[in-house]
Design an enzyme around this catalytic site. Structure first.
Site, short mmCIF file in Angstrom:
data_model
loop_
_atom_site.label_atom_id
_atom_site.label_comp_id
_atom_site.label_asym_id
_atom_site.label_seq_id
_atom_site.Cartn_x
_atom_site.Cartn_y
_atom_site.Cartn_z
N TYR A 98 -10.33 -4.40 5.27
CA TYR A 98 -8.80 -4.57 4.88
C TYR A 98 -7.76 -4.43 5.86
O TYR A 98 -6.80 -5.35 6.08
CB TYR A 98 -8.63 -3.36 3.88
CG TYR A 98 -7.27 -3.49 2.97
CD1 TYR A 98 -6.78 -4.56 2.30
CD2 TYR A 98 -6.24 -2.49 3.36
CE1 TYR A 98 -5.64 -4.55 1.59
CE2 TYR A 98 -4.98 -2.61 2.56
CZ TYR A 98 -4.73 -3.69 1.90
OH TYR A 98 -3.67 -3.54 1.47
N SER A 133 0.85 -4.44 5.29
CA SER A 133 0.50 -2.91 4.77
C SER A 133 0.53 -1.85 5.86
O SER A 133 0.53 -2.17 7.11
CB SER A 133 -1.22 -2.79 4.31
OG SER A 133 -1.44 -1.66 3.74
N1 NAP Z 1 -0.14 -1.23 -3.48
C1 NAP Z 1 -0.05 -0.69 -2.51
O1 NAP Z 1 -0.14 0.42 -2.35
C2 NAP Z 1 -0.18 -1.70 -1.48
C3 NAP Z 1 0.30 -1.18 0.12
C4 NAP Z 1 0.09 -2.24 1.02
C5 NAP Z 1 -0.09 -3.58 0.77
N2 NAP Z 1 -0.16 -3.88 -0.32
C6 NAP Z 1 -0.31 -5.38 -0.65
O2 NAP Z 1 0.44 -5.77 -1.74
C7 NAP Z 1 -0.07 -7.10 -2.28
C8 NAP Z 1 0.12 -7.11 -3.66
O3 NAP Z 1 -0.78 -6.30 -4.16
P1 NAP Z 1 -0.50 -4.94 -5.29
O4 NAP Z 1 -0.48 -3.63 -4.83
O5 NAP Z 1 0.74 -5.52 -6.18
O6 NAP Z 1 -1.77 -5.04 -6.15
P2 NAP Z 1 -2.15 -5.65 -7.56
O7 NAP Z 1 -1.48 -5.10 -8.80
O8 NAP Z 1 -3.48 -5.73 -7.77
O9 NAP Z 1 -1.79 -7.15 -7.42
C9 NAP Z 1 -2.41 -8.05 -6.64
C10 NAP Z 1 -2.02 -9.39 -7.11
O10 NAP Z 1 -2.81 -10.33 -6.23
C11 NAP Z 1 -3.40 -11.29 -7.07
N3 NAP Z 1 -4.51 -11.72 -6.54
C12 NAP Z 1 -5.79 -11.31 -6.13
N4 NAP Z 1 -6.54 -12.31 -5.72
C13 NAP Z 1 -5.78 -13.46 -5.97
C14 NAP Z 1 -6.42 -14.74 -5.81
N5 NAP Z 1 -7.56 -15.27 -5.26
N6 NAP Z 1 -5.36 -15.70 -5.85
C15 NAP Z 1 -4.36 -15.44 -6.54
N7 NAP Z 1 -3.81 -14.18 -6.71
C16 NAP Z 1 -4.83 -13.14 -6.34
C17 NAP Z 1 -3.89 -10.36 -8.41
O11 NAP Z 1 -3.97 -11.32 -9.56
P3 NAP Z 1 -5.29 -11.14 -10.32
O12 NAP Z 1 -5.37 -9.77 -10.75
O13 NAP Z 1 -4.87 -12.20 -11.52
O14 NAP Z 1 -6.43 -11.87 -9.67
C18 NAP Z 1 -2.57 -9.52 -8.44
O15 NAP Z 1 -1.51 -10.06 -9.08
C19 NAP Z 1 -1.42 -7.32 -1.52
O16 NAP Z 1 -1.47 -8.15 -0.42
C20 NAP Z 1 -1.81 -6.00 -1.10
O17 NAP Z 1 -2.66 -5.98 0.02
C21 NAP Z 1 -0.28 -2.93 -1.44
#
Ligand code: NAP
Length: 247
Positions: free
Chosen positions: A155, A142
């Site tokens: 985080y 991130s």
């Molecule tokens: N969106 C942003 O702005 C952003 C920026 C930088 C980095 N990221 C990173 O991108 C990655 C994906 O996040 P996203 O933005 O796509 O958010 P998201 O829509 O909330 O997706 C996160 C995913 O991780 C899964 N997850 C959470 N706990 C888990 C567990 N114990 N086992 C397996 N899966 C789990 C969730 O599944 P469930 O909901 O089914 O638990 C969901 O499918 C993360 O690592 C996040 O830190 C996101």
């Protein structure tokens, strides 16, 4: 741009929504076979949809906090399709709050999912890739893996850790012809802000995301870019932000 993507076997954790789901859809559209780990279970992920349309998808219920489930996800990919080309360690959560709120359970969960989940993904895929003498890890950090601010110390610590692990991995896997990419997105419109339970932090983050966040296919395209390079080119780091994002 299907070079390096078509016919690849790609495992994605956290594929129920957001970046993981968008990546599964883009790679599948470009001819990859996607094996999806979804904490919510198969019906909640893109997998069923992709499976019925293309027949080149498999989804397993995978909580990345459970090492045996991550191993089962990767082993299923290898048993079903003969190999694993790319492991995308994407699952993560971001329950931001100032340290003084002592949300210790959330600290534990971020460490378990964002750090240990990535390690379990490495543990599951590395032996197969060593044997194949080929493979590609794509780990999700991130902008918070590059800078810290008030309210997101834990985080950020987990995302700095992902970068440290990725760089260590990159150096160690040279003998096995394995590529290692870490992608650090800025604000992307996903369900990620839903994991914030602190009311002040939640309000601040939702306002910020409403103002600047870009769609999740921005991340999917970064994955496709890294995968589509010639085998002798290893894209190690991608850091990107919405054009409007200042921090
Ligand atoms: N969106 C942003 O702005 C952003 C920026 C930088 C980095 N990221 C990173 O991108 C990655 C994906 O996040 P996203 O933005 O796509 O958010 P998201 O829509 O909330 O997706 C996160 C995913 O991780 C899964 N997850 C959470 N706990 C888990 C567990 N114990 N086992 C397996 N899966 C789990 C969730 O599944 P469930 O909901 O089914 O638990 C969901 O499918 C993360 O690592 C996040 O830190 C996101």
């Amino acid at each position: 741009m299907t070079q390096g993507i078509k016919d690849k076997i790609v495992v994605v954790t956290g594929a129920s929504s957001g970046l993981g789901e968008a990546t599964a859809r883009l790679l599948s559209a470009q001819g990859a076979t996607v094996v999806l780990g979804a904490a919510r279970g198969p019906s909640a992920s893109a997998g069923e949809d992709l499976e019925s349309r293309a027949g080149k998808a498999l989804t397993l219920t995978t909580d990345v906090r459970l090492r045996e489930q991550v191993k089962a996800l990767v082993d299923s990919a290898v048993q079903t399709y003969g190999r694993i080309d790319v492991m995308i360690n994407n699952a993560g959560l971001m329950p931001q709050a100032p340290l003084e709120r002592l949300k210790v359970d959330e600290w534990d969960r971020m460490i378990d999912v964002n750090i240990k989940g990535v390690l379990y993904g490495i543990a599951a895929a590395l032996p197969h890739m060593q044997r194949q003498k080929a493979g590609h890890f794509i780990n999700v950090s991130s902008v918070a893996g590059h800078r810290v601010g008030p309210g997101f110390a834990v985080y950020a610590a987990t995302k700095y850790a992902v970068r440290a692990l990725s760089e260590g991995l990159r150096q160690e896997v040279k003998p096995y012809n394995i590529r290692t990419t870490v992608i650090s997105p800025g604000a992307v419109a996903t369900e990620l802000p839903d994991s914030v339970t602190d009311p002040d932090a939640s309000k601040r983050i939702r306002t910020f995301y409403e103002q600047v966040a870009v769609p999740a296919d921005s991340f999917a395209r970064a994955v496709a870019f890294a995968m589509s390079q010639p085998e002798d080119v290893d894209i190690n780091e991608i850091l990107y932000r919405p054009t409007r994002q200042e921090l």
